[in-house]
Design a protein around this motif. Structure first.
Motif, PDB file in Angstrom:
ATOM      1  N   SER A 162      35.057  18.435  21.353  1.00  0.00           N
ATOM      2  CA  SER A 162      33.915  18.082  20.506  1.00  0.00           C
ATOM      3  C   SER A 162      33.124  16.949  21.154  1.00  0.00           C
ATOM      4  N   LYS A 163      31.921  16.729  20.646  1.00  0.00           N
ATOM      5  CA  LYS A 163      31.087  15.607  21.081  1.00  0.00           C
ATOM      6  C   LYS A 163      31.325  14.458  20.106  1.00  0.00           C
ATOM      7  N   VAL A 164      31.995  13.416  20.589  1.00  0.00           N
ATOM      8  CA  VAL A 164      32.417  12.307  19.739  1.00  0.00           C
ATOM      9  C   VAL A 164      31.655  11.038  20.104  1.00  0.00           C
ATOM     10  N   LEU A 165      31.072  10.409  19.111  1.00  0.00           N
ATOM     11  CA  LEU A 165      30.433   9.111  19.314  1.00  0.00           C
ATOM     12  C   LEU A 165      31.323   8.042  18.700  1.00  0.00           C
ATOM     13  N   VAL A 166      31.653   7.012  19.476  1.00  0.00           N
ATOM     14  CA  VAL A 166      32.512   5.926  19.006  1.00  0.00           C
ATOM     15  C   VAL A 166      31.688   4.657  18.902  1.00  0.00           C
ATOM     16  N   VAL A 167      31.698   4.033  17.725  1.00  0.00           N
ATOM     17  CA  VAL A 167      30.964   2.794  17.509  1.00  0.00           C
ATOM     18  C   VAL A 167      31.938   1.626  17.561  1.00  0.00           C
ATOM     19  N   GLU A 186      33.950  15.124  24.614  1.00  0.00           N
ATOM     20  CA  GLU A 186      32.848  14.480  25.339  1.00  0.00           C
ATOM     21  C   GLU A 186      32.527  13.197  24.578  1.00  0.00           C
ATOM     22  N   VAL A 187      32.877  12.052  25.148  1.00  0.00           N
ATOM     23  CA  VAL A 187      32.864  10.777  24.412  1.00  0.00           C
ATOM     24  C   VAL A 187      31.692   9.894  24.835  1.00  0.00           C
ATOM     25  N   THR A 188      31.012   9.374  23.842  1.00  0.00           N
ATOM     26  CA  THR A 188      29.962   8.380  24.046  1.00  0.00           C
ATOM     27  C   THR A 188      30.287   7.165  23.192  1.00  0.00           C
ATOM     28  N   MET A 189      30.128   5.968  23.769  1.00  0.00           N
ATOM     29  CA  MET A 189      30.374   4.738  23.020  1.00  0.00           C
ATOM     30  C   MET A 189      29.061   3.985  22.813  1.00  0.00           C
ATOM     31  N   VAL A 190      28.929   3.400  21.624  1.00  0.00           N
ATOM     32  CA  VAL A 190      27.790   2.527  21.324  1.00  0.00           C
ATOM     33  C   VAL A 190      28.354   1.134  21.082  1.00  0.00           C
ATOM     34  N   GLU A 230      22.918  15.678  11.016  1.00  0.00           N
ATOM     35  CA  GLU A 230      23.919  16.746  10.953  1.00  0.00           C
ATOM     36  C   GLU A 230      24.443  17.114  12.339  1.00  0.00           C
ATOM     37  N   GLN A 231      23.548  17.231  13.319  1.00  0.00           N
ATOM     38  CA  GLN A 231      23.958  17.703  14.640  1.00  0.00           C
ATOM     39  C   GLN A 231      23.647  16.721  15.766  1.00  0.00           C
ATOM     40  N   THR A 232      23.018  15.600  15.448  1.00  0.00           N
ATOM     41  CA  THR A 232      22.674  14.604  16.469  1.00  0.00           C
ATOM     42  C   THR A 232      22.867  13.201  15.912  1.00  0.00           C
ATOM     43  N   VAL A 233      22.725  12.223  16.791  1.00  0.00           N
ATOM     44  CA  VAL A 233      22.669  10.812  16.380  1.00  0.00           C
ATOM     45  C   VAL A 233      21.529  10.155  17.153  1.00  0.00           C
ATOM     46  N   ILE A 234      20.952   9.114  16.574  1.00  0.00           N
ATOM     47  CA  ILE A 234      19.899   8.350  17.233  1.00  0.00           C
ATOM     48  C   ILE A 234      20.438   6.961  17.543  1.00  0.00           C
ATOM     49  N   ILE A 235      20.352   6.572  18.819  1.00  0.00           N
ATOM     50  CA  ILE A 235      20.870   5.297  19.289  1.00  0.00           C
ATOM     51  C   ILE A 235      19.710   4.418  19.737  1.00  0.00           C
ATOM     52  N   GLY A 240      14.933   1.851  24.717  1.00  0.00           N
ATOM     53  CA  GLY A 240      14.306   2.673  23.685  1.00  0.00           C
ATOM     54  C   GLY A 240      15.309   3.545  22.953  1.00  0.00           C
ATOM     55  N   GLU A 241      14.833   4.361  22.052  1.00  0.00           N
ATOM     56  CA  GLU A 241      15.719   5.216  21.264  1.00  0.00           C
ATOM     57  C   GLU A 241      16.138   6.450  22.056  1.00  0.00           C
ATOM     58  N   VAL A 242      17.409   6.831  21.840  1.00  0.00           N
ATOM     59  CA  VAL A 242      17.974   8.006  22.485  1.00  0.00           C
ATOM     60  C   VAL A 242      18.586   8.886  21.397  1.00  0.00           C
ATOM     61  N   GLU A 243      18.305  10.178  21.439  1.00  0.00           N
ATOM     62  CA  GLU A 243      18.915  11.117  20.493  1.00  0.00           C
ATOM     63  C   GLU A 243      19.801  12.080  21.268  1.00  0.00           C
ATOM     64  N   ILE A 244      21.080  12.147  20.886  1.00  0.00           N
ATOM     65  CA  ILE A 244      22.021  13.009  21.593  1.00  0.00           C
ATOM     66  C   ILE A 244      22.735  13.919  20.607  1.00  0.00           C
ATOM     67  N   GLU A 245      23.230  15.039  21.106  1.00  0.00           N
ATOM     68  CA  GLU A 245      23.995  15.966  20.272  1.00  0.00           C
ATOM     69  C   GLU A 245      25.319  15.323  19.879  1.00  0.00           C
ATOM     70  N   ASN A 246      25.794  15.686  18.689  1.00  0.00           N
ATOM     71  CA  ASN A 246      27.003  15.022  18.191  1.00  0.00           C
ATOM     72  C   ASN A 246      27.714  15.862  17.136  1.00  0.00           C
ATOM     73  N   ASP A 247      29.058  15.857  17.216  1.00  0.00           N
ATOM     74  CA  ASP A 247      29.892  16.546  16.218  1.00  0.00           C
ATOM     75  C   ASP A 247      30.587  15.577  15.277  1.00  0.00           C
ATOM     76  N   PHE A 248      31.040  14.427  15.813  1.00  0.00           N
ATOM     77  CA  PHE A 248      31.775  13.449  15.007  1.00  0.00           C
ATOM     78  C   PHE A 248      31.344  12.035  15.394  1.00  0.00           C
ATOM     79  N   VAL A 249      31.329  11.155  14.390  1.00  0.00           N
ATOM     80  CA  VAL A 249      31.079   9.733  14.619  1.00  0.00           C
ATOM     81  C   VAL A 249      32.302   8.961  14.152  1.00  0.00           C
ATOM     82  N   ALA A 250      32.937   8.245  15.077  1.00  0.00           N
ATOM     83  CA  ALA A 250      34.071   7.386  14.739  1.00  0.00           C
ATOM     84  C   ALA A 250      33.548   5.957  14.645  1.00  0.00           C
ATOM     85  N   ALA A 251      33.295   5.512  13.421  1.00  0.00           N
ATOM     86  CA  ALA A 251      32.730   4.183  13.200  1.00  0.00           C
ATOM     87  C   ALA A 251      33.870   3.172  13.095  1.00  0.00           C
TER      88      ALA A 251
END
Length: 325
Positions: A162-167, A186-190, A230-235, A240-251
């Motif tokens: 899955s596409k996971v965003l970790v905050v 596929e992990v992205t960290m903010v 639902e399907q993306t997140v805005i960082i 500037g702002e970036v919008e990427i595809e996303n399945d889960f957000v681990a806050a």
């Protein structure tokens, strides 16, 4: 017991975590009647830790009641801790009432009356040892209430491929990022700052930094999550702002004590949300009402740990015995 029945104990302890259990042991040693009440399972916070979590502390620093904590590695894991505290509870035959939530607590004529989801109690003294893991710090951004957002993380397998965003950039965030990455996510960290948090475990820090350096894990530093869709997140990033595809957000934004419960029980909080208490006796502004463990630090949840707050149980019981004599 029936809801209409009232049971009296000299000491009532709210919270069956390691420090609450330590308070029960000290009450038992002092010959005081006591009960430990928890709205969840035994050591509920530890149970909700990630399945493969390893403690920063060595096993001997997590011991209570003089019972040796033997682990395979110098630093025990979550499952070993659950087994240890369960066995300590069995050894001392602690009087524990689980899955019973405290609803109210009031003091009348030097006696506390405590109403729970299962009964009514009276007590001469009350100890609050509820920790800080119950209430997550919210980001207060659009989409935070979507089902794909989690504040508690258990097992990396669920997020495979899955596409996971970790905050976040502290231990919980790093653990989620590395574990899910190694299960094929596929992990992205903010990360709000320009580096990992200062308290990240020293044996993990090189791992996460190398994964970011090689590009296996994408990291946006000095950035914030602005919106969850639902399907993306805005960082929001420095570029500037970036919008990427996303399945889960681990806050993994941290947690805080249940301040509403503290106030409901009569504890005064200062301007920084720190519960007012005497540092030698651990007694609060309300005579006979004590604090033990991490809850003493308010929003500063990095101040108290199991290893440096075990002493609270002894401090509290010493004061209770002195008052009763």
């Amino acid at each position: 017991m029936a809801k209409s029945d009232t049971q009296h104990f000299e000491v009532l302890i709210i919270g069956a975590g390691p420090i609450g259990l330590a308070c029960g042991i000290e009450a038992q040693k002092a010959g005081k009647s006591y009960v430990i009440i928890d709205k969840g399972t035994l050591v509920n916070s530890l149970y909700n830790y990630p399945v493969f979590m390893t403690f920063f502390s060595t096993s001997e620093r997590l011991e209570i009641g003089g019972v040796p904590f033997v682990s395979i590695s110098p630093k025990p894991n979550r499952n070993e801790a659950l087994e240890y505290y369960r066995r300590v509870t069995e050894k001392f035959q602690l009087n524990v009432r689980l899955f019973e939530e405290v609803l109210s607590c009031r003091k009348e004529d030097d006696i506390f009356q405590i109403d729970t989801s299962k009964g009514v109690y009276t007590a001469n003294y009350v100890i609050i040892a509820t920790g800080f893991y119950d209430v997550p710090n919210l980001m207060n951004i659009p989409g935070e209430d979507l089902p794909k957002v989690i504040h508690y993380y258990k097992d990396p397998h669920y997020y495979a491929f899955s596409k996971v965003l970790v905050v976040g950039a502290n231990n919980s965030s790093v653990d989620v990022a590395l574990e899910t990455f190694r299960k094929g996510a596929e992990v992205t960290m903010v990360i709000r700052g320009n580096d990992m948090g200062p308290n990240v475990k020293y044996w993990v820090r090189p791992d996460i930094k190398n994964r970011i350096k090689e590009g296996s894990i994408k990291a946006y530093f000095e950035s914030n999550l602005k919106e969850i869709k639902e399907q993306t997140v805005i960082i929001s990033t420095p570029d500037g702002e970036v919008e990427i595809e996303n399945d889960f957000v681990a806050a993994m934004t941290g947690y805080q004590p249940n301040f509403k419960l503290l106030e409901k029980l009569g504890v005064t909080l200062d301007e920084n949300q720190t519960p007012i208490h005497h540092t030698e006796t651990m007694e609060t502004n309300l005579s006979g009402l004590y604090l033990a463990g991490v809850v003493c630090g308010g929003m500063d949840t990095h101040k108290w740990f199991i290893e440096n707050s075990r002493i609270h149980a002894e401090q509290i019981m010493k004061d209770i015995v002195a008052k009763a004599s």
